[in-house]
Design a protein around this motif. Structure first.
Motif, PDB file in Angstrom:
ATOM      1  N   SER A   1       0.818  -1.212   0.000  1.00 17.42           N
ATOM      2  CA  SER A   1       0.000   0.000   0.000  1.00 17.42           C
ATOM      3  C   SER A   1       0.853   1.264   0.000  1.00 17.42           C
ATOM      4  O   SER A   1       0.446   2.297  -0.537  1.00 17.42           O
ATOM      5  N   SER A   2       2.066   1.191   0.558  1.00 21.80           N
ATOM      6  CA  SER A   2       2.930   2.380   0.563  1.00 21.80           C
ATOM      7  C   SER A   2       3.517   2.679  -0.811  1.00 21.80           C
ATOM      8  O   SER A   2       4.129   3.718  -1.014  1.00 21.80           O
TER       9      SER A   2
ATOM     10  N   VAL B   1      -2.704  -7.082  -5.156  1.00 19.37           N
ATOM     11  CA  VAL B   1      -3.052  -6.951  -3.746  1.00 19.37           C
ATOM     12  C   VAL B   1      -1.918  -6.172  -3.087  1.00 19.37           C
ATOM     13  O   VAL B   1      -0.758  -6.587  -3.134  1.00 19.37           O
ATOM     14  N   CYS B   2      -2.280  -5.019  -2.503  1.00 19.17           N
ATOM     15  CA  CYS B   2      -1.296  -4.134  -1.879  1.00 19.17           C
ATOM     16  C   CYS B   2      -1.278  -4.421  -0.380  1.00 19.17           C
ATOM     17  O   CYS B   2      -2.174  -3.985   0.356  1.00 19.17           O
ATOM     18  N   ILE B   3      -0.296  -5.157   0.046  1.00 17.53           N
ATOM     19  CA  ILE B   3      -0.289  -5.616   1.427  1.00 17.53           C
ATOM     20  C   ILE B   3       0.343  -4.589   2.365  1.00 17.53           C
ATOM     21  O   ILE B   3       1.134  -3.741   1.959  1.00 17.53           O
ATOM     22  N   GLY B   4      -0.057  -4.686   3.607  1.00 21.98           N
ATOM     23  CA  GLY B   4       0.563  -3.918   4.674  1.00 21.98           C
ATOM     24  C   GLY B   4       1.379  -4.859   5.539  1.00 21.98           C
ATOM     25  O   GLY B   4       2.158  -5.665   5.029  1.00 21.98           O
ATOM     26  N   LYS B   5       1.165  -4.818   6.829  1.00 21.40           N
ATOM     27  CA  LYS B   5       1.907  -5.679   7.750  1.00 21.40           C
ATOM     28  C   LYS B   5       1.182  -7.013   7.902  1.00 21.40           C
ATOM     29  O   LYS B   5       0.127  -7.101   8.518  1.00 21.40           O
ATOM     30  N   ILE B   6       1.771  -8.036   7.296  1.00 19.79           N
ATOM     31  CA  ILE B   6       1.226  -9.385   7.309  1.00 19.79           C
ATOM     32  C   ILE B   6       2.249 -10.295   7.981  1.00 19.79           C
ATOM     33  O   ILE B   6       3.449 -10.209   7.698  1.00 19.79           O
ATOM     34  N   LYS B   7       1.800 -11.167   8.853  1.00 19.55           N
ATOM     35  CA  LYS B   7       2.712 -12.095   9.520  1.00 19.55           C
ATOM     36  C   LYS B   7       3.414 -12.964   8.484  1.00 19.55           C
ATOM     37  O   LYS B   7       2.779 -13.522   7.600  1.00 19.55           O
ATOM     38  N   SER B   8       4.732 -13.054   8.604  1.00 19.46           N
ATOM     39  CA  SER B   8       5.510 -13.810   7.624  1.00 19.46           C
ATOM     40  C   SER B   8       6.862 -14.168   8.199  1.00 19.46           C
ATOM     41  O   SER B   8       7.226 -13.736   9.300  1.00 19.46           O
ATOM     42  N   GLY B   9       7.618 -14.932   7.425  1.00 19.20           N
ATOM     43  CA  GLY B   9       8.952 -15.325   7.846  1.00 19.20           C
ATOM     44  C   GLY B   9       9.883 -14.138   8.016  1.00 19.20           C
ATOM     45  O   GLY B   9      10.802 -14.171   8.840  1.00 19.20           O
TER      46      GLY B   9
ATOM     47  N   MET C   1      12.182   3.635   0.604  1.00 19.76           N
ATOM     48  CA  MET C   1      12.816   3.030  -0.576  1.00 19.76           C
ATOM     49  C   MET C   1      13.942   2.091  -0.149  1.00 19.76           C
ATOM     50  O   MET C   1      14.479   2.232   0.941  1.00 19.76           O
ATOM     51  N   PRO C   2      14.267   1.105  -1.005  1.00 16.28           N
ATOM     52  CA  PRO C   2      13.841   0.925  -2.396  1.00 16.28           C
ATOM     53  C   PRO C   2      12.531   0.170  -2.581  1.00 16.28           C
ATOM     54  O   PRO C   2      12.003   0.107  -3.675  1.00 16.28           O
ATOM     55  N   THR C   3      11.990  -0.394  -1.490  1.00 17.45           N
ATOM     56  CA  THR C   3      10.831  -1.278  -1.686  1.00 17.45           C
ATOM     57  C   THR C   3       9.607  -0.544  -2.209  1.00 17.45           C
ATOM     58  O   THR C   3       8.852  -1.070  -3.021  1.00 17.45           O
ATOM     59  N   SER C   4       9.385   0.716  -1.775  1.00 17.97           N
ATOM     60  CA  SER C   4       8.213   1.435  -2.265  1.00 17.97           C
ATOM     61  C   SER C   4       8.336   1.715  -3.763  1.00 17.97           C
ATOM     62  O   SER C   4       7.344   1.676  -4.495  1.00 17.97           O
ATOM     63  N   LEU C   5       9.545   1.961  -4.236  1.00 15.52           N
ATOM     64  CA  LEU C   5       9.756   2.225  -5.660  1.00 15.52           C
ATOM     65  C   LEU C   5       9.541   0.966  -6.490  1.00 15.52           C
ATOM     66  O   LEU C   5       8.834   0.993  -7.502  1.00 15.52           O
ATOM     67  N   SER C   6      10.113  -0.154  -6.067  1.00 17.29           N
ATOM     68  CA  SER C   6       9.965  -1.383  -6.852  1.00 17.29           C
ATOM     69  C   SER C   6       8.519  -1.862  -6.837  1.00 17.29           C
ATOM     70  O   SER C   6       8.016  -2.377  -7.841  1.00 17.29           O
TER      71      SER C   6
END
Length: 257
Positions: free
Chosen positions: A144-145, A184-192, A154-159
């Motif tokens: 979503s960001s 699907v624009c994810i936010g904080k999801i439990k993950s590894g 960045m860099p994740t928001s740009l990619s």
């Protein structure tokens, strides 16, 4: 309810953990033939064992989406075994954030190669196979960001913003061929990734989730299966008139639609 997924062939990148694994589990329960890929064989094997124990059909192929040869092998083996591809989830990725002047070329390159070029490589192979079958469904995982980037994102928001562009452009290009493309624009999801941060910072899950949920209107992290349910909607018969759309799955965090 029949979701129209029985017998469909699904390829999921980053399929051994988190959202990818949860989506593989849901699709397998609905009767799809699922192919998961990731870089780590051990987690792939664990996921395969879990899904098969529940009665699902799944195949694991160790592959790195930053390698053109690996992606070609992933799709070659899928088509050889199942005859084609109907569904694609571009999920492989990592979360890298930092202050702009502290991000070096290597960090930029790694992020873009996995999340942008990795998706492109898979799309180039999946779309021709979907054409042969008269259509298909593609879901790209973004964040979503990417729509509302903040400082130090960045860099994740740009990619991930590139993923939004890929989704919208391809949805228009391939809609006439019944190939539907959504994100699907994810936010904080439990993950590894979050599990590893807990270990690295020697913090308990309770404290970690509590401390990092304060900016979420719903006051909690999402579960991987909640993300999977949204993804499967786009892939199912219920999403038959939806393409070029984005769904914020972030507990209400985003300030934009």
């Amino acid at each position: 309810m029949d979701l129209g997924l029985k017998g469909k062939v699904a390829v999921i990148t980053g399929g051994s953990d988190g959202i990818g694994r949860a989506t593989a589990e849901v699709l397998a329960r609905e009767g799809a033939k699922v192919v998961i890929c990731a870089r780590g064989q051990e987690k792939l094997d664990q996921t395969v064992a879990h899904i098969r124990k529940a009665g699902g059909e799944v195949t694991a192929i160790k592959a790195d989406v930053t390698s053109d040869a690996d992606v070609n092998r992933l799709f070659d083996e899928t088509v050889k075994k199942y005859g084609g591809v109907d569904l694609l989830l571009n999920n492989a990725g990592l979360s890298q954030r930092g202050k702009f002047l502290e991000i070096d070329d290597k960090m930029w390159q790694i992020d873009i190669d996995i999340k942008v070029y990795g998706a492109i490589r898979c799309l180039r192979r999946a779309i021709p196979e979907m054409r042969k079958r008269g259509g298909g469904r593609i879901v790209n995982i973004t964040i979503s960001s990417a729509k509302q980037p903040g400082a130090g994102s960045m860099p994740t928001s740009l990619s991930r913003a590139a993923g939004l562009v890929i989704t919208k452009a391809l949805s228009k290009e391939y809609a006439p061929e019944n190939i539907l493309v959504n994100t699907v624009c994810i936010g904080k999801i439990k993950s590894g990734q979050h599990d590893r941060r807990m270990v690295n910072n020697n913090i308990s899950p309770e404290k970690y989730y509590n401390d990092n949920s304060k900016d979420i209107p719903m006051a909690r992290f999402g579960e991987a299966e909640e993300a999977a349910n949204a993804i499967v909607f786009f892939m199912s018969s219920m999403g038959s008139y939806v393409t070029g759309s984005s769904l914020n799955l972030d507990g209400g965090t985003s300030g934009v639609l």
